[in-house]
Enzyme design. Sequence first.
Site, PDB file in Angstrom:
ATOM      1  N   ALA A  13       0.840  -1.198  -0.041  1.00 19.04           N
ATOM      2  CA  ALA A  13      -0.027  -0.058   0.149  1.00 19.04           C
ATOM      3  C   ALA A  13       0.803   1.351   0.037  1.00 19.04           C
ATOM      4  O   ALA A  13       0.280   2.271   0.021  1.00 19.04           O
ATOM      5  CB  ALA A  13      -0.862   0.064   1.191  1.00 19.04           C
ATOM      6  N   ARG A  18       9.126   8.789  -0.982  1.00 17.99           N
ATOM      7  CA  ARG A  18      10.444   8.820  -0.699  1.00 17.99           C
ATOM      8  C   ARG A  18      11.349   8.316  -2.047  1.00 17.99           C
ATOM      9  O   ARG A  18      12.196   8.725  -2.348  1.00 17.99           O
ATOM     10  CB  ARG A  18      10.993   7.887   0.564  1.00 17.99           C
ATOM     11  CG  ARG A  18      10.619   8.668   1.812  1.00 17.99           C
ATOM     12  CD  ARG A  18      11.066   7.745   3.029  1.00 17.99           C
ATOM     13  NE  ARG A  18      12.567   7.828   3.140  1.00 17.99           N
ATOM     14  CZ  ARG A  18      13.196   7.054   3.614  1.00 17.99           C
ATOM     15  NH1 ARG A  18      12.653   6.181   4.475  1.00 17.99           N
ATOM     16  NH2 ARG A  18      14.511   7.094   3.680  1.00 17.99           N
ATOM     17  N   THR A  84       1.733  -1.207   9.468  1.00 17.43           N
ATOM     18  CA  THR A  84       1.872  -2.275   9.049  1.00 17.43           C
ATOM     19  C   THR A  84       0.958  -3.247   9.254  1.00 17.43           C
ATOM     20  O   THR A  84       0.372  -4.262   8.758  1.00 17.43           O
ATOM     21  CB  THR A  84       3.388  -2.857   8.851  1.00 17.43           C
ATOM     22  OG1 THR A  84       3.867  -2.607  10.151  1.00 17.43           O
ATOM     23  CG2 THR A  84       4.426  -2.281   7.927  1.00 17.43           C
ATOM     24  N   ARG A 319      12.776  -5.108 -31.269  1.00 19.78           N
ATOM     25  CA  ARG A 319      11.661  -4.374 -30.361  1.00 19.78           C
ATOM     26  C   ARG A 319      10.515  -5.433 -30.332  1.00 19.78           C
ATOM     27  O   ARG A 319      10.592  -6.505 -31.058  1.00 19.78           O
ATOM     28  CB  ARG A 319      11.056  -3.052 -30.929  1.00 19.78           C
ATOM     29  CG  ARG A 319      12.056  -2.140 -30.724  1.00 19.78           C
ATOM     30  CD  ARG A 319      11.534  -0.690 -31.661  1.00 19.78           C
ATOM     31  NE  ARG A 319      10.058  -0.439 -31.405  1.00 19.78           N
ATOM     32  CZ  ARG A 319       9.334   0.358 -31.953  1.00 19.78           C
ATOM     33  NH1 ARG A 319       9.945   0.788 -33.264  1.00 19.78           N
ATOM     34  NH2 ARG A 319       8.145   0.703 -31.643  1.00 19.78           N
ATOM     35  N   TYR A 352      14.962  -0.308 -41.333  1.00 19.37           N
ATOM     36  CA  TYR A 352      13.900  -0.563 -40.253  1.00 19.37           C
ATOM     37  C   TYR A 352      13.124  -1.516 -40.896  1.00 19.37           C
ATOM     38  O   TYR A 352      12.338  -1.271 -41.992  1.00 19.37           O
ATOM     39  CB  TYR A 352      13.165   0.820 -40.140  1.00 19.37           C
ATOM     40  CG  TYR A 352      11.900   0.695 -39.251  1.00 19.37           C
ATOM     41  CD1 TYR A 352      11.866   0.407 -37.913  1.00 19.37           C
ATOM     42  CD2 TYR A 352      10.621   0.939 -39.952  1.00 19.37           C
ATOM     43  CE1 TYR A 352      10.702   0.116 -37.351  1.00 19.37           C
ATOM     44  CE2 TYR A 352       9.555   0.967 -39.242  1.00 19.37           C
ATOM     45  CZ  TYR A 352       9.746   0.417 -37.836  1.00 19.37           C
ATOM     46  OH  TYR A 352       8.463   0.118 -37.071  1.00 19.37           O
ATOM     47  N   ASN A 363      16.480 -11.427 -48.933  1.00 20.88           N
ATOM     48  CA  ASN A 363      17.652 -10.753 -48.531  1.00 20.88           C
ATOM     49  C   ASN A 363      17.100  -9.228 -48.416  1.00 20.88           C
ATOM     50  O   ASN A 363      16.767  -8.488 -49.630  1.00 20.88           O
ATOM     51  CB  ASN A 363      18.886 -10.637 -49.538  1.00 20.88           C
ATOM     52  CG  ASN A 363      20.014 -10.148 -49.226  1.00 20.88           C
ATOM     53  OD1 ASN A 363      20.942 -10.194 -48.280  1.00 20.88           O
ATOM     54  ND2 ASN A 363      20.064  -8.627 -49.854  1.00 20.88           N
ATOM     55  N   ASN A 372       5.669   1.921 -42.609  1.00 18.22           N
ATOM     56  CA  ASN A 372       4.538   1.351 -42.121  1.00 18.22           C
ATOM     57  C   ASN A 372       3.475   2.165 -41.228  1.00 18.22           C
ATOM     58  O   ASN A 372       2.338   1.874 -41.058  1.00 18.22           O
ATOM     59  CB  ASN A 372       4.774   0.190 -40.942  1.00 18.22           C
ATOM     60  CG  ASN A 372       5.582   0.926 -39.643  1.00 18.22           C
ATOM     61  OD1 ASN A 372       6.382   2.000 -39.713  1.00 18.22           O
ATOM     62  ND2 ASN A 372       5.428   0.411 -38.513  1.00 18.22           N
ATOM     63  N   TYR A 373       3.736   3.435 -41.405  1.00 21.60           N
ATOM     64  CA  TYR A 373       2.913   4.406 -40.651  1.00 21.60           C
ATOM     65  C   TYR A 373       2.593   5.582 -41.636  1.00 21.60           C
ATOM     66  O   TYR A 373       3.535   6.238 -42.366  1.00 21.60           O
ATOM     67  CB  TYR A 373       3.486   4.927 -39.371  1.00 21.60           C
ATOM     68  CG  TYR A 373       2.631   5.835 -38.303  1.00 21.60           C
ATOM     69  CD1 TYR A 373       1.366   5.410 -38.053  1.00 21.60           C
ATOM     70  CD2 TYR A 373       3.286   6.975 -38.178  1.00 21.60           C
ATOM     71  CE1 TYR A 373       0.921   6.223 -37.221  1.00 21.60           C
ATOM     72  CE2 TYR A 373       2.548   7.762 -37.052  1.00 21.60           C
ATOM     73  CZ  TYR A 373       1.467   7.394 -36.767  1.00 21.60           C
ATOM     74  OH  TYR A 373       0.603   7.959 -35.708  1.00 21.60           O
ATOM     75  N   SER A 409      17.440  -1.057 -56.619  1.00 18.36           N
ATOM     76  CA  SER A 409      18.020  -0.175 -55.431  1.00 18.36           C
ATOM     77  C   SER A 409      17.240   1.153 -55.635  1.00 18.36           C
ATOM     78  O   SER A 409      17.138   1.526 -56.692  1.00 18.36           O
ATOM     79  CB  SER A 409      19.426  -0.103 -55.702  1.00 18.36           C
ATOM     80  OG  SER A 409      20.060  -1.229 -55.503  1.00 18.36           O
TER      81      SER A 409
END
Length: 454
Positions: A13, A18, A84, A319, A352, A363, A372-373, A409
């Site tokens: 609790a 501190r 306590t 990630r 990424y 490869n 992706n966004y 490329s």
Amino acid sequence: MKARTCLAIVLAAGEGTRMRSARPKVLHHVAGQSMLAHVLTAVGAAGTTATAVVVGPGQDEVAAEAKRVLPGAATFVQRERRGTAHAVLAAKAAIDKKPDDILVVYGDTPLIQPETLERLRAPLAKGAAVAVLAFRPADPTGYGRLITSGDELIAIREEADASPRERKIGLCNGGIMALAGKSALAILKRIGDDNRKHEFYLTDAVEIARGMKLRTVAVEAEEDNVRGINTKAQLAEAEAIVQQRLRKAALDAGVTLIAPETVFLCADTKFGKDVVVEPYVVFGAKVKIGDGAVIHSFSHLAGAHVGKGVSVGPFARLRPGTKLGDGSRIGNFVEVKEAVLEAGAKANHLSYIGDAFVGANANIGAGTITCNYDGRAKHRTEIGGNAFIGSNSALVAPVKIGEGAYVGSGSVITKNVPAEALAVGRGRQVVKEGWAARLRALKSLSKKKAHSAD
Ligand code: UD1
Ligand code: CA
């Protein structure tokens, strides 16, 4: 003989005062897990049959963490923070079920080991009413002192209430107590708040039990098992101890840590056989490393499953949601998130890969980005097995690259590419023969003109 039932009451609790933090104290992390999770894991492994967690009013996050770690744990709310013993009585309904043993563990003692808890319970089976975990801290400031006579425990004196002479005692209360179920309630109900802080101290259980002619004992343990964490400095000390334990366990299990003191592990990091971890690697929560994998220096991994024989880094970031198939390779400055790379797939440099599927042996060339966004939602990229993505390509999701396809490329790929096709999405190269020589000739002509005008 029938195993004794044991109720663990975990006091959680506290606020983060501190710790100078808005977060409840027991939710601060040690080795990637909350202090409460460490305590509950130890409690769960110590042969307890029921667990009660006492939280403060409105501490739903603390209750949720308790449920996450031990789904069977019951939570009780201590309405006011009055000490306590008062906190233990918040779990009275659990005590009323008459367990043989009761273990009271503070949520801010994350270093506690199951063996220590079992050792503390042992005297109860031999008739003791109260057993207190004792230790000799390097610095006893702030801890309750144990007043003993021979091997008898007479009383615990809180620092605020101790005389200068009592403060010199080195034997301290580790904050963990075992109580015999049959006398616990009678003892707890007699605890008053007649002390400097006007709190109901659990530590008074010792003198009260003795007044009832019951036996009280101290069981000594190592400081590193019982440290209580009240401040950020103590949290950092606990972290160092847990890291040392985890490194030792990994080495004992056969993991090669070239410079163990530079590797930071999480309490749940899992290693296969013959894994090598180079210096300066950080593991966040939920990482699994397969047999024979090598994690090169300066890599950061969290929520990643790494297959057998995989090579990661140096300077890789894995990630959550990353799954690397056997023999795949993630090289330097590559970030992977929510992505599956099947066996033998490679992304060796500067990429990424997020919200993606990469088929076997594909490869991914240097500098490839899965876009992706779109500013609002995340979209997936799918790359078929054996596909070849040329360097510095942007794959604008949602998009699919078929099996065995090639991407030239520097392409920006916005439409699906069929299997075995070549896609090139970039400005065409233009070559102008002799153009540079003509430019230089023009420049030297204009310089001469300028000089002659002087
Ligand atoms: C306590 C002990 C002290 C011991 C030390 C070991 C008492 C009176 N003192 O002191 O003898 O040496 O631990 O670390 O027990 N809590 C509640 N409700 C409350 C009060 C506390 O749930 O009303 C919880 C806190 O969240 C914490 C634990 O109990 O997890 C201990 O409380 P804390 O205030 O940290 O006690 P200490 O002063 O450290
Ligand atoms: Ca404490």
